[in-house]
Design a protein around this motif. Structure first.
Motif, PDB file in Angstrom:
ATOM      1  N   PHE A 228       0.833  -1.207   0.000  1.00  0.00           N
ATOM      2  CA  PHE A 228       0.000   0.000   0.000  1.00  0.00           C
ATOM      3  C   PHE A 228       0.868   1.258   0.000  1.00  0.00           C
ATOM      4  O   PHE A 228       0.478   2.289  -0.553  1.00  0.00           O
ATOM      5  N   SER A 229       2.049   1.168   0.605  1.00  0.00           N
ATOM      6  CA  SER A 229       2.959   2.316   0.635  1.00  0.00           C
ATOM      7  C   SER A 229       3.461   2.683  -0.750  1.00  0.00           C
ATOM      8  O   SER A 229       3.807   3.843  -1.002  1.00  0.00           O
ATOM      9  N   GLU A 230       3.527   1.703  -1.641  1.00  0.00           N
ATOM     10  CA  GLU A 230       3.927   1.992  -3.013  1.00  0.00           C
ATOM     11  C   GLU A 230       2.800   2.691  -3.776  1.00  0.00           C
ATOM     12  O   GLU A 230       3.055   3.420  -4.732  1.00  0.00           O
ATOM     13  N   ILE A 231       1.570   2.466  -3.349  1.00  0.00           N
ATOM     14  CA  ILE A 231       0.415   3.084  -4.001  1.00  0.00           C
ATOM     15  C   ILE A 231       0.113   4.453  -3.391  1.00  0.00           C
ATOM     16  O   ILE A 231      -0.181   5.418  -4.101  1.00  0.00           O
ATOM     17  N   ILE A 232       0.202   4.534  -2.063  1.00  0.00           N
ATOM     18  CA  ILE A 232      -0.106   5.772  -1.333  1.00  0.00           C
ATOM     19  C   ILE A 232       1.062   6.057  -0.387  1.00  0.00           C
ATOM     20  O   ILE A 232       0.986   5.798   0.821  1.00  0.00           O
ATOM     21  N   PRO A 233       2.169   6.567  -0.896  1.00  0.00           N
ATOM     22  CA  PRO A 233       3.386   6.723  -0.082  1.00  0.00           C
ATOM     23  C   PRO A 233       3.206   7.580   1.164  1.00  0.00           C
ATOM     24  O   PRO A 233       3.847   7.329   2.193  1.00  0.00           O
ATOM     25  N   GLU A 234       2.337   8.566   1.086  1.00  0.00           N
ATOM     26  CA  GLU A 234       2.185   9.489   2.212  1.00  0.00           C
ATOM     27  C   GLU A 234       1.540   8.835   3.437  1.00  0.00           C
ATOM     28  O   GLU A 234       1.567   9.403   4.536  1.00  0.00           O
ATOM     29  N   LYS A 235       0.987   7.634   3.267  1.00  0.00           N
ATOM     30  CA  LYS A 235       0.340   6.941   4.382  1.00  0.00           C
ATOM     31  C   LYS A 235       1.194   5.801   4.935  1.00  0.00           C
ATOM     32  O   LYS A 235       0.714   4.997   5.731  1.00  0.00           O
ATOM     33  N   ARG A 236       2.452   5.740   4.543  1.00  0.00           N
ATOM     34  CA  ARG A 236       3.297   4.609   4.936  1.00  0.00           C
ATOM     35  C   ARG A 236       3.341   4.416   6.453  1.00  0.00           C
ATOM     36  O   ARG A 236       3.209   3.295   6.951  1.00  0.00           O
ATOM     37  N   ALA A 237       3.524   5.488   7.194  1.00  0.00           N
ATOM     38  CA  ALA A 237       3.634   5.370   8.651  1.00  0.00           C
ATOM     39  C   ALA A 237       2.370   4.757   9.249  1.00  0.00           C
ATOM     40  O   ALA A 237       2.443   3.917  10.152  1.00  0.00           O
ATOM     41  N   ALA A 238       1.212   5.155   8.747  1.00  0.00           N
ATOM     42  CA  ALA A 238      -0.053   4.620   9.259  1.00  0.00           C
ATOM     43  C   ALA A 238      -0.201   3.143   8.920  1.00  0.00           C
ATOM     44  O   ALA A 238      -0.684   2.347   9.738  1.00  0.00           O
ATOM     45  N   PHE A 239       0.217   2.760   7.713  1.00  0.00           N
ATOM     46  CA  PHE A 239       0.127   1.356   7.314  1.00  0.00           C
ATOM     47  C   PHE A 239       1.032   0.487   8.189  1.00  0.00           C
ATOM     48  O   PHE A 239       0.635  -0.596   8.634  1.00  0.00           O
ATOM     49  N   ILE A 240       2.241   0.955   8.434  1.00  0.00           N
ATOM     50  CA  ILE A 240       3.186   0.184   9.243  1.00  0.00           C
ATOM     51  C   ILE A 240       2.713   0.100  10.692  1.00  0.00           C
ATOM     52  O   ILE A 240       2.861  -0.940  11.348  1.00  0.00           O
ATOM     53  N   GLU A 241       2.121   1.172  11.186  1.00  0.00           N
ATOM     54  CA  GLU A 241       1.584   1.150  12.549  1.00  0.00           C
ATOM     55  C   GLU A 241       0.490   0.085  12.680  1.00  0.00           C
ATOM     56  O   GLU A 241       0.410  -0.627  13.686  1.00  0.00           O
ATOM     57  N   LYS A 242      -0.331  -0.028  11.652  1.00  0.00           N
ATOM     58  CA  LYS A 242      -1.396  -1.038  11.660  1.00  0.00           C
ATOM     59  C   LYS A 242      -0.798  -2.446  11.648  1.00  0.00           C
ATOM     60  O   LYS A 242      -1.246  -3.335  12.383  1.00  0.00           O
ATOM     61  N   ALA A 243       0.214  -2.652  10.817  1.00  0.00           N
ATOM     62  CA  ALA A 243       0.874  -3.958  10.757  1.00  0.00           C
ATOM     63  C   ALA A 243       1.570  -4.274  12.074  1.00  0.00           C
ATOM     64  O   ALA A 243       1.592  -5.432  12.519  1.00  0.00           O
ATOM     65  N   ASP A 244       2.128  -3.261  12.704  1.00  0.00           N
ATOM     66  CA  ASP A 244       2.820  -3.464  13.972  1.00  0.00           C
ATOM     67  C   ASP A 244       1.847  -3.934  15.054  1.00  0.00           C
ATOM     68  O   ASP A 244       2.196  -4.750  15.912  1.00  0.00           O
ATOM     69  N   GLU A 245       0.620  -3.425  15.004  1.00  0.00           N
ATOM     70  CA  GLU A 245      -0.388  -3.885  15.964  1.00  0.00           C
ATOM     71  C   GLU A 245      -0.714  -5.359  15.733  1.00  0.00           C
ATOM     72  O   GLU A 245      -0.937  -6.114  16.684  1.00  0.00           O
ATOM     73  N   VAL A 246      -0.727  -5.761  14.468  1.00  0.00           N
ATOM     74  CA  VAL A 246      -1.013  -7.164  14.157  1.00  0.00           C
ATOM     75  C   VAL A 246       0.055  -8.063  14.769  1.00  0.00           C
ATOM     76  O   VAL A 246      -0.257  -9.077  15.403  1.00  0.00           O
ATOM     77  N   ARG A 247       1.318  -7.706  14.595  1.00  0.00           N
ATOM     78  CA  ARG A 247       2.359  -8.589  15.136  1.00  0.00           C
ATOM     79  C   ARG A 247       2.360  -8.575  16.661  1.00  0.00           C
ATOM     80  O   ARG A 247       2.620  -9.602  17.290  1.00  0.00           O
ATOM     81  N   TRP A 248       2.060  -7.431  17.271  1.00  0.00           N
ATOM     82  CA  TRP A 248       1.930  -7.376  18.737  1.00  0.00           C
ATOM     83  C   TRP A 248       0.849  -8.343  19.212  1.00  0.00           C
ATOM     84  O   TRP A 248       1.009  -9.033  20.230  1.00  0.00           O
ATOM     85  N   SER A 249      -0.254  -8.419  18.470  1.00  0.00           N
ATOM     86  CA  SER A 249      -1.375  -9.266  18.882  1.00  0.00           C
ATOM     87  C   SER A 249      -0.979 -10.733  18.947  1.00  0.00           C
ATOM     88  O   SER A 249      -1.479 -11.486  19.789  1.00  0.00           O
ATOM     89  N   ARG A 250      -0.067 -11.160  18.079  1.00  0.00           N
ATOM     90  CA  ARG A 250       0.343 -12.567  18.054  1.00  0.00           C
ATOM     91  C   ARG A 250       1.172 -12.919  19.289  1.00  0.00           C
ATOM     92  O   ARG A 250       1.140 -14.051  19.772  1.00  0.00           O
ATOM     93  N   GLU A 251       1.903 -11.950  19.785  1.00  0.00           N
ATOM     94  CA  GLU A 251       2.674 -12.162  21.007  1.00  0.00           C
ATOM     95  C   GLU A 251       1.764 -12.129  22.229  1.00  0.00           C
ATOM     96  O   GLU A 251       1.919 -12.932  23.156  1.00  0.00           O
TER      97      GLU A 251
END
Length: 299
Positions: A228-251
């Motif tokens: 998604f960052s390649e499509i909407i570069p200005e939202k990269r930080a928000a996308f990564i923050e969302k993914a980071d929550e996903v990995r936290w949930s697995r722990e």
């Protein structure tokens, strides 16, 4: 001089005719941070004092047949020569290692401090994740499966969805197929025991019928964040923050080591890098970018 002019002209021609997807380099992978960096700096080598732990792998009787069959599906964009590089990008530390011991202690700490609200959030995220083989519109999971393709991009708005962005949806479905195949092939290669197989004090909130390394949830979430960052570069930080929550949930659920999640993040970035070697992916990504530029003005 004539030969130099010919060389320059040839270089200009090659640049001008190269697929446009190659002209823009990928965003760099963000450095490892926080406790992922701290644990990664510990020794991953076997510790003789805990040698018994190295005899444990994921129990065959707990292996889901679906986890095996999903590894047999063909990839869409990922070429065999690039797929062969994936197991070498990262590997789990030994069960008996100081790193694994620290990660198990980390999971025990989360277990002792997790709140009802955190548990509810982690269990909600556990049910997120699209699949490539739900293709029949009459399937009761069809619409939800397509909605979840855009989960990582929720910050864009609910209008950014599979109905309004068909080219992006097809790109995501193709990528999800590669992600799922990669996930289960890596799990088969490493057969890493889940944390609760090594630490009897762990009380996981669910049990998973496939090996631990690498995390499938973290793999799809970070791959989508980078895509998604390649499509909407200005939202990269928000996308990564969302993914980071996903990995936290697995722990928090007690089912993944931090090293499973960090490896998935690294592999996710390389998946996108390797996809760029496939002209069809480059073409499909261009369509998704064009679709975004065109439709975002009208919605």
């Amino acid at each position: 001089m004539k030969s130099i002019r010919i060389l320059i002209a040839a270089a200009i021609y090659l640049i001008s005719t190269a697929p446009s997807g190659f002209s823009q380099p990928l965003h760099s992978l963000e450095p490892v941070s926080r406790y992922y960096k701290t644990y990664g700096e510990l020794s991953g080598h076997p510790n003789p004092e805990r040698a018994w732990m190295d005899t444990i792998t994921f129990p065959w009787l707990e292996y889901s047949p679906n986890a095996i069959t999903n590894s047999l599906v063909r990839t869409v964009y990922l070429k065999p020569e690039d797929e062969a590089k994936l197991p070498g990008l990262s590997h789990p530390p030994a069960n008996s290692s100081d790193q694994t011991r620290a990660e198990l202690d980390h999971l025990l700490s989360l277990q002792n401090s997790r709140t009802k609200e955190q548990i509810a959030r982690a269990e909600y995220i556990a049910n997120i994740g699209s699949w490539f083989n739900i293709l029949n519109p009459t399937d009761p999971d069809y619409e939800e499966n397509r909605k979840q393709l855009f989960y990582i991009a929720e910050s864009v708005g609910d209008w950014y969805n599979y109905k309004n962005f068909p080219a992006t949806t097809q790109l995501l479905l193709n990528c999800i197929q590669d992600i799922r195949v990669t996930e289960f092939r890596l799990k088969w290669v490493f057969k890493r025991a889940r944390p609760y197989h090594l630490e009897p004090k762990l009380q996981p909130l669910t049990r998973i019928k496939s090996p631990s390394f690498a995390s499938g949830h973290s793999l799809w979430s970070f791959t989508e964040a980078f895509l998604f960052s390649e499509i909407i570069p200005e939202k990269r930080a928000a996308f990564i923050e969302k993914a980071d929550e996903v990995r936290w949930s697995r722990e928090l659920l007690g089912i993944h080591y931090p090293s499973d999640n960090e490896a998935a993040r690294v592999i996710a970035w390389h998946l996108l890098k390797y996809w760029m070697n496939n002209p069809q992916f480059v073409t499909d990504l261009k369509k998704a970018k064009a679709e975004w530029k065109s439709l975002k003005r009208d919605l």
